[in-house]
Design an enzyme around this catalytic site. Structure first.
Site, PDB file in Angstrom:
ATOM      1  CG  ASP A  45      39.479  43.828  44.463  1.00  0.00           C
ATOM      2  OD1 ASP A  45      38.465  43.428  43.861  1.00  0.00           O
ATOM      3  OD2 ASP A  45      40.634  43.434  44.194  1.00  0.00           O
ATOM      4  CB  ILE A  46      43.244  41.079  47.226  1.00  0.00           C
ATOM      5  CG1 ILE A  46      44.490  40.707  47.999  1.00  0.00           C
ATOM      6  CG2 ILE A  46      43.228  40.441  45.841  1.00  0.00           C
ATOM      7  CD1 ILE A  46      44.556  39.220  48.351  1.00  0.00           C
ATOM      8  CG  HIS A  72      32.366  39.787  43.062  1.00  0.00           C
ATOM      9  ND1 HIS A  72      32.337  38.514  42.546  1.00  0.00           N
ATOM     10  CD2 HIS A  72      33.099  40.522  42.198  1.00  0.00           C
ATOM     11  CE1 HIS A  72      33.034  38.477  41.428  1.00  0.00           C
ATOM     12  NE2 HIS A  72      33.496  39.685  41.181  1.00  0.00           N
ATOM     13  CG  LEU A  73      27.694  46.058  43.974  1.00  0.00           C
ATOM     14  CD1 LEU A  73      27.294  46.137  42.505  1.00  0.00           C
ATOM     15  CD2 LEU A  73      26.541  46.504  44.869  1.00  0.00           C
ATOM     16  N   GLY A 121      34.195  39.600  32.216  1.00  0.00           N
ATOM     17  CA  GLY A 121      35.339  39.886  33.074  1.00  0.00           C
ATOM     18  C   GLY A 121      35.240  39.277  34.459  1.00  0.00           C
ATOM     19  CG  ASN A 172      32.961  42.424  36.011  1.00  0.00           C
ATOM     20  OD1 ASN A 172      32.493  43.331  35.321  1.00  0.00           O
ATOM     21  ND2 ASN A 172      34.069  42.556  36.698  1.00  0.00           N
ATOM     22  CB  SER A 183      38.379  36.537  37.725  1.00  0.00           C
ATOM     23  OG  SER A 183      38.371  37.457  38.785  1.00  0.00           O
TER      24      SER A 183
HETATM   25  P1  AMP Z   1      35.695  39.816  39.037  1.00  0.00           P
HETATM   26  O1  AMP Z   1      36.820  39.897  38.050  1.00  0.00           O
HETATM   27  O2  AMP Z   1      34.545  40.728  38.755  1.00  0.00           O
HETATM   28  O3  AMP Z   1      35.267  38.376  39.261  1.00  0.00           O
HETATM   29  O4  AMP Z   1      36.273  40.357  40.406  1.00  0.00           O
HETATM   30  C1  AMP Z   1      36.924  39.549  41.340  1.00  0.00           C
HETATM   31  C2  AMP Z   1      37.677  40.468  42.243  1.00  0.00           C
HETATM   32  O5  AMP Z   1      38.020  39.750  43.414  1.00  0.00           O
HETATM   33  C3  AMP Z   1      38.968  41.004  41.650  1.00  0.00           C
HETATM   34  O6  AMP Z   1      38.917  42.424  41.635  1.00  0.00           O
HETATM   35  C4  AMP Z   1      40.042  40.462  42.595  1.00  0.00           C
HETATM   36  O7  AMP Z   1      41.095  41.364  42.785  1.00  0.00           O
HETATM   37  C5  AMP Z   1      39.257  40.221  43.871  1.00  0.00           C
HETATM   38  N1  AMP Z   1      39.783  39.216  44.766  1.00  0.00           N
HETATM   39  C6  AMP Z   1      40.148  37.953  44.463  1.00  0.00           C
HETATM   40  N2  AMP Z   1      40.557  37.300  45.572  1.00  0.00           N
HETATM   41  C7  AMP Z   1      40.423  38.170  46.600  1.00  0.00           C
HETATM   42  C8  AMP Z   1      40.683  38.105  47.999  1.00  0.00           C
HETATM   43  N3  AMP Z   1      41.161  36.992  48.590  1.00  0.00           N
HETATM   44  N4  AMP Z   1      40.430  39.201  48.757  1.00  0.00           N
HETATM   45  C9  AMP Z   1      39.956  40.325  48.182  1.00  0.00           C
HETATM   46  N5  AMP Z   1      39.679  40.452  46.871  1.00  0.00           N
HETATM   47  C10 AMP Z   1      39.926  39.397  46.086  1.00  0.00           C
END
Ligand code: AMP
Ligand code: ZN
Length: 113
Positions: A29-30, A99-100, A92, A86, A94
């Site tokens: 995760d970024i 994604h898990l 939550g 999520n 976004s």
């Molecule tokens: P959620 O809030 O459950 O939708 O999680 C989305 C996740 O994706 C968050 O933890 C972000 O930090 C992560 N994320 C968004 N863009 C990227 C990216 N380009 N590379 C890696 N993780 C990302």
């Protein structure tokens, strides 16, 4: 379609990939919320947990198995870890590509915020 995780799965966007096969990709995760924070995604665009239906059951199981394998490889399996899905704004979510979250390396709190 403009989807950041489709771009990662297709190699159009850079990510720190820890595992990939024909069905799924796992990458760091970024914006990590724990010492280990990896996302396991299907290569196919599925908008979220609510869109997982009977034809996806094997894929969903594979995502769980891959999360466990990555947890082993990253050394957090024996201490324990958390898996999170999520769904929707109140859940939550976004990024609207399934994604898990695999979180570990610290003690998790309950209930989650
Ligand atoms: P959620 O809030 O459950 O939708 O999680 C989305 C996740 O994706 C968050 O933890 C972000 O930090 C992560 N994320 C968004 N863009 C990227 C990216 N380009 N590379 C890696 N993780 C990302
Ligand atoms: Zn997508």
């Amino acid at each position: 379609m403009n989807c950041v995780f489709c771009d990662i799965a297709a190699g159009r966007r850079q990510a720190a990939i820890v595992y990939e096969d024909e069905q799924v990709v796992a990458f760091h995760d970024i914006n990590p919320q724990a010492p280990v924070h990896v996302l396991v995604i299907p290569r196919a665009h599925i908008p979220g947990p609510l869109a997982v239906e009977a034809p996806h059951e094997a894929l969903a199981g594979h995502m769980l198995a891959v999360a466990g394998q990555v947890a082993q490889e990253l050394g957090i399996a024996s201490d324990g870890y958390r898996l999170v899905l999520n769904q929707g704004t109140m859940g939550g979510q976004s990024v609207f590509h399934l994604h898990l979250h695999l979180l570990g390396g610290r003690r998790m709190r309950w209930p989650p915020g």
